[in-house]
Design an enzyme around this catalytic site. Structure first.
Site, PDB file in Angstrom:
ATOM      1  N   SER A   1       0.827  -1.201   0.000  1.00  0.00           N
ATOM      2  CA  SER A   1       0.000   0.000   0.000  1.00  0.00           C
ATOM      3  C   SER A   1       0.869   1.262   0.000  1.00  0.00           C
ATOM      4  CB  SER A   1      -0.950  -0.033   1.200  1.00  0.00           C
ATOM      5  OG  SER A   1      -2.072   0.765   0.968  1.00  0.00           O
TER       6      SER A   1
ATOM      7  N   LYS B   1     -20.539  18.519   6.046  1.00  0.00           N
ATOM      8  CA  LYS B   1     -19.604  18.739   7.145  1.00  0.00           C
ATOM      9  C   LYS B   1     -19.612  17.606   8.162  1.00  0.00           C
ATOM     10  CE  LYS B   1     -16.383  21.166   8.970  1.00  0.00           C
ATOM     11  NZ  LYS B   1     -15.105  21.264   8.262  1.00  0.00           N
TER      12      LYS B   1
END
Length: 295
Positions: free
Chosen positions: A123, A175
Site C-alpha cells: 500500500s 460537514k
C-alpha cells in the site's frame, strides 16, 4: 459509566504512562551516549568518506519527517553516490506516503536509488518506492495491496444506551460526513466514495507511470491484491527477488563506485528515532477522531 470512560481513554493514558515510565531511562542513555560514543576520533586516524547510504522506512506511515530529512540530506551530499531504501511497512496515511514517493522521485533523478523490501512493502509503503531505479524484494516479502480504504464506526446505538446524545451545529451539507454518532446517509457515503475513487486513480496512475505498466490492466497488479515476491515480479511490481546483499551489490553497480563505503548508522540515534516514531504513531492513533483515507 466510569469503567466505560476508563476504557475509552485507555490508549491515551497507556501512552502517557509509557513515556513517563521511561523518560528517566531515555535521559540517562542520552547522557551516556554523548559521554562514551560521541567522542572525537583519535588524532592521526583518518576515516574514509562514505559514498553509499541506507535509509529506512518501517512501521505505519504517519510521521515521515525524519525519512524526508534523510532523503534531503542524501540528495545534497555530493559524496553520497547511491541510496539503499529499505522498507518494512504495511502502509499508512495518504499524504505522507505520497510525500515520500515524490521525494524518492527527486532523489532518483540525481543519484541511483535501490529499494529493498525486507518484510512488507504494501500500500503506502509500496507507493513510496515506485520511483526507485530498482525494487528488490526479499523472497519472503509481502508486496502490493495497491488500494485505498476509509473506515469508521457507527456508535449511535451504544451512545443511546449509555445516555449520551450528540449535539452538532454545522454549516455545509457534508460537514458531518463520516460521523460515528449515526449511520451515514446515502449522499454522504457517495461523496466519501468519490474521494476514495479519486485517490485510488492517482495511486494506480503513478504506479503505472513509474513501473511502465498499463493502467487499463490495473486489476492485474492493483485492486488491493497482495502478492508474494515471486508473484509481484510476474506482474511487474518488483524487479528482482533476492537478498539484502544482492540489493547492495546492485546499488554498487548502479552508482559505479570503485570502493563502496557505507555511511555508518548512529545506533543510538536510530533507536531514538524509532522510539519517537512509535510514540507519535500511538499518540496520533489515540487522539485522532477524524475520518482518514489510508493506503
Amino acid at each position: 459509566m466510569f469503567d466505560f470512560l476508563k476504557k475509552l481513554f485507555l490508549p491515551i493514558t497507556a501512552t502517557l504512562d509509557f513515556i513517563t515510565k521511561y523518560f528517566k531511562t531515555i535521559v540517562f542513555l542520552t547522557i551516556l551516549y554523548f559521554i562514551f560514543f560521541n567522542a572525537p576520533n583519535e588524532e592521526g586516524i583518518k576515516t574514509e568518506l562514505a559514498n553509499l547510504q541506507k535509509i529506512e522506512l518501517s512501521g505505519p506511515i504517519i510521521d515521515v519527517s525524519k525519512v524526508l530529512e534523510n532523503i534531503e540530506k542524501a540528495k545534497k551530499d555530493e559524496h553520497i553516490k547511491g541510496i539503499l531504501f529499505v522498507i518494512d511497512s504495511p502502509g499508512g496515511a495518504v499524504a505522507p506516503s505520497v510525500e515520500v514517493a515524490y521525494a524518492i522521485k527527486e532523489l532518483s533523478s540525481v543519484k541511483p536509488v535501490v529499494t529493498y523490501a525486507s518484510g512488507v512493502i504494501a500500500s503506502g509503503s509500496y507507493y513510496a518506492s515506485i520511483w526507485s531505479n530498482k525494487i528488490i524484494a526479499n523472497p519472503g516479502s509481502i508486496v502490493g495491496s495497491i488500494g485505498v480504504i476509509m473506515q469508521g464506526f457507527e456508535a449511535g446505538q451504544l451512545l443511546e444506551k449509555i445516555g449520551i446524545n450528540a449535539q452538532i451545529v454545522k454549516a455545509g451539507k457534508y460537514k458531518e460526513s463520516g460521523t460515528p454518532t449515526r449511520k451515514w446517509t446515502d449522499f454522504e457515503e457517495k461523496q466519501l466514495q468519490s474521494v476514495i475513487n479519486d485517490t485510488y486513480n492517482m495511486f494506480i496512475s503513478d504506479v503505472a507511470n513509474a513501473r511502465k505498466l498499463d493502467v487499463k490492466n490495473h486489476t492485474i497488479y492493483a485492486d488491493a491484491k497482495i502478492f508474494t515476491s515471486k508473484q509481484a515480479k510476474e506482474v511487474g511490481l518488483v524487479d528482482e527477488v533476492a537478498t539484502l546483499s544482492f540489493a547492495k551489490d546492485s546499488l554498487v553497480e548502479l552508482s559505479k563506485v570503485q570502493k563502496p563505503v557505507w555511511k555508518k548508522e548512529d545506533k543510538f540515534e536510530k533507536f531514538m528515532d524509532k522510539f519517537m516514531s512509535e510514540a507519535i504513531s500511538k499518540i496520533s492513533i489515540a487522539f485522532s477522531n477524524q475520518l482518514k483515507a489510508v493506503l
